[in-house]
Design an enzyme around this catalytic site. Structure first.
Site, short mmCIF file in Angstrom:
data_model
loop_
_atom_site.label_atom_id
_atom_site.label_comp_id
_atom_site.label_asym_id
_atom_site.label_seq_id
_atom_site.Cartn_x
_atom_site.Cartn_y
_atom_site.Cartn_z
N ASP A 163 0.90 -1.41 0.03
CA ASP A 163 0.11 0.40 -0.13
C ASP A 163 1.19 1.17 -0.50
O ASP A 163 1.26 1.65 1.50
CB ASP A 163 -1.09 0.50 1.24
CG ASP A 163 -1.63 1.55 1.23
OD1 ASP A 163 -0.79 2.70 0.89
OD2 ASP A 163 -2.99 1.36 1.55
N HIS A 164 1.16 2.27 -1.58
CA HIS A 164 2.23 2.74 -0.99
C HIS A 164 1.89 4.15 0.18
O HIS A 164 2.68 4.70 0.23
CB HIS A 164 2.35 3.46 -2.89
CG HIS A 164 1.04 4.40 -3.19
ND1 HIS A 164 0.05 4.25 -3.13
CD2 HIS A 164 1.71 5.73 -3.37
CE1 HIS A 164 -0.32 5.31 -4.13
NE2 HIS A 164 0.44 6.00 -3.51
N HIS A 226 -5.96 2.08 1.24
CA HIS A 226 -4.74 3.82 1.85
C HIS A 226 -5.89 5.00 3.16
O HIS A 226 -5.05 5.10 4.04
CB HIS A 226 -4.84 4.91 0.75
CG HIS A 226 -4.46 4.64 -0.31
ND1 HIS A 226 -3.51 3.46 -0.39
CD2 HIS A 226 -4.45 4.23 -1.80
CE1 HIS A 226 -3.05 3.22 -1.51
NE2 HIS A 226 -3.86 4.14 -3.00
C1 BG6 Z 1 -3.65 5.39 -6.26
C2 BG6 Z 1 -5.48 4.74 -5.98
O1 BG6 Z 1 -3.44 4.36 -5.07
O2 BG6 Z 1 -3.55 5.98 -5.88
C3 BG6 Z 1 -4.98 6.39 -6.89
O3 BG6 Z 1 -5.53 4.11 -7.54
C4 BG6 Z 1 -4.49 7.16 -6.88
O4 BG6 Z 1 -6.96 6.69 -7.70
C5 BG6 Z 1 -3.57 6.79 -5.78
O5 BG6 Z 1 -4.75 8.84 -7.58
C6 BG6 Z 1 -3.73 8.02 -4.84
O6 BG6 Z 1 -2.07 8.70 -5.11
P1 BG6 Z 1 -0.75 9.54 -4.44
O7 BG6 Z 1 0.15 9.41 -3.94
O8 BG6 Z 1 -1.07 10.71 -5.30
O9 BG6 Z 1 -1.79 10.06 -3.14
#
Ligand code: BG6
Length: 471
Positions: A163-164, A226
């Protein structure tokens, strides 16, 4: 490390590996092998990687020869996930004296095939790791099936579910702020905290990912993973140690303490066209009758000793007025004001800005300067991390840099455990099932706005308001 030359590899994985290489964390003798089903040779792969790195790695060290030595580590191998082609050749590229990480940046339907072939061809070892990307399932049932598929070939301590958000510097800072300071933790409970707002607002739309997004929607794409992770880090009990299972055990307890969400405590929205001629959601996903949500706001309740009575309001959406991810911890009012009502009263709010402009602000009450009576005003105690860490501080590393290195080091703290993912789906599924059963249609909202007005009602019923979305 085995990776594919897909979009994620170009935008995130290869640039992150390059940046870690520049920081001398990838030893000489390592091999980075791009694996996919298309025809390509090493030279073509290296050229693609060089272009991706120039575009997405911020240009660092690209021209001083470092890029060339990095490219020498790269190889490409065609394999057929469901056939025999390419697997023997792939095996010959692996050496026995290195940690092996297999990065499955592919449709989840291929996880089982890939795991099985790696196993059949003798490439899996007790020390090897497998990295999988979201979406980890579409619901509880599919997530369970994926867990079982992976468990057939790997132990849980070999599986790294990304989960980044957990790799973001500022998300890790949530734990540092809570558990590295004495100041906040004594107040971090329903006795002192009135409510918490977690906002992840995006200004972009669905972009080129309409096909996937329209089958997912904001609930599956953002909230189940997230926002859930942010909620866990804010709500969890202090783990005894900062180690993988201690942290994940505490997060799991939070998810299991979440109450089902009543239908009137949740609002879904779908964006309309933008003033700048950007297309509305349905046009963007090429589905004129789509009822998928690009926005969700909800009230979550963590029913445990610490949080009973303190709601968590969550919202996320695309094409909102600004890109802004913030957690606002709103403290209770004073039990009594010694200055009298005419002096005014203010609420302490701790705002943790995750992106952009990472930092924290604590709103405190002081006396308005000047002669005369005692009048109170609230002012921000503001710390922007970029200023506090000085002009020489490095740019925060990309989430993938941290996460990929953790895979190589064998540290699972920032990765989701199988039971955590399943518990998150178990909470999410009934919400989605209820929409489907009712044929719920998301409320339209203007692109560039704060989302559908109906979301105000979730808080208004509790005599509260959303804190504005500001860049
Ligand atoms: C991803 C989603 O996991 O996270 C995207 O699939 C979203 O829809 C993105 O735009 C948001 O990531 P960040 O790092 O730009 O907040």
């Amino acid at each position: 490390m085995g990776i594919t030359p897909g979009d994620l590899a170009r935008r995130k994985i290869l640039p992150s590996l390059f940046k870690r290489y520049c920081s001398r964390q990838i030893p000489e003798g390592s091999a980075i092998i791009g694996v996919a089903r298309g025809e390509m040779d090493n030279a073509g792969y290296r050229q693609m990687a060089a272009e991706a790195i120039r575009e997405f790695a911020g240009g660092r060290h690209c021209d001083d020869g470092t890029l060339d030595t990095f490219l020498d580590l790269l190889h490409y191998q065609l394999v057929d996930a469901r056939g025999e082609r390419g697997w023997t050749e792939l095996k010959s590229l692996l050496t026995d004296d290195h940690v092996r990480s297999f990065y499955f940046s592919v449709a989840p339907g291929l996880f089982g095939d890939l795991a099985e072939r790696l196993h059949l061809h003798g490439m899996t070892t007790p020390e090897c790791r497998v990295v999988v990307e979201k979406p980890f399932g579409h619901d509880l049932e599919t997530a369970r099936a994926l867990n079982q598929t992976l468990a057939a070939h790997f132990e849980e301590n070999q599986i790294y579910r990304i989960d980044h958000y957990l790799g973001k510097e500022t998300v890790q800072n949530l734990m540092a702020i809570r558990f590295g300071n004495l100041l906040f933790e004594p107040l971090w409970n329903s006795q002192y905290v009135d409510h918490i707002q977690i906002t992840v607002a995006e200004s972009v739309g669905v972009g080129g990912r309409g096909g996937y997004y329209d089958t997912a929607g904001a609930m599956r794409d953002m909230v189940q993973n997230h926002l859930m992770q942010l909620l866990c880090l804010i709500a969890m009990e202090p783990p005894a140690r900062f180690d993988p299972d201690a942290v994940r055990d505490e997060k799991l307890k939070v998810i299991r303490a979440l109450q089902p969400v009543a239908p009137h405590h949740i609002v879904r929205g779908q964006y309309g066209p933008g003033e700048d001629d950007t297309p509305d959601y349905r046009t963007a996903v090429d589905n004129p009758r789509s009822t998928t949500e690009s926005y969700v706001a909800l009230k979550a309740e963590v029913e445990n000793w610490r949080w009973a009575g303190t709601p968590f309001y969550l919202r996320t959406g695309k094409r909102l007025k600004a890109r802004s991810s913030v957690i606002n911890v709103v403290f209770k009012n004073l039990p009594h004001s010694i200055f009298g009502e005419e002096a005014g009263s203010h609420t302490n709010i701790l705002s943790i800005r995750l992106q952009p402009n990472e930092g924290i602000t604590l709103r405190v009450t002081i006396k308005e300067p000047g002669p005369g009576g005692m009048r109170l005003i609230d002012v921000p105690l503001d710390m922007t991390f970029a200023d506090a860490l000085g002009p020489d501080g490095e740019d925060p590393p990309d989430a993938y840099e941290r996460l990929i290195m953790d895979v190589m080091r064998g540290n699972q703290t920032l990765f989701m455990r199988g039971d955590e993912v399943e518990a998150a789906w178990a909470w999410t599924d009934p919400i989605i099932a209820n929409w489907e059963a009712r044929g719920d249609v998301p409320k339209p909202y203007e692109s560039g706005s704060a989302g559908p007005g109906h979301a105000e009602q979730i808080l208004a019923r509790d005599k509260r308001v959303w804190i504005g979305i500001a860049p």
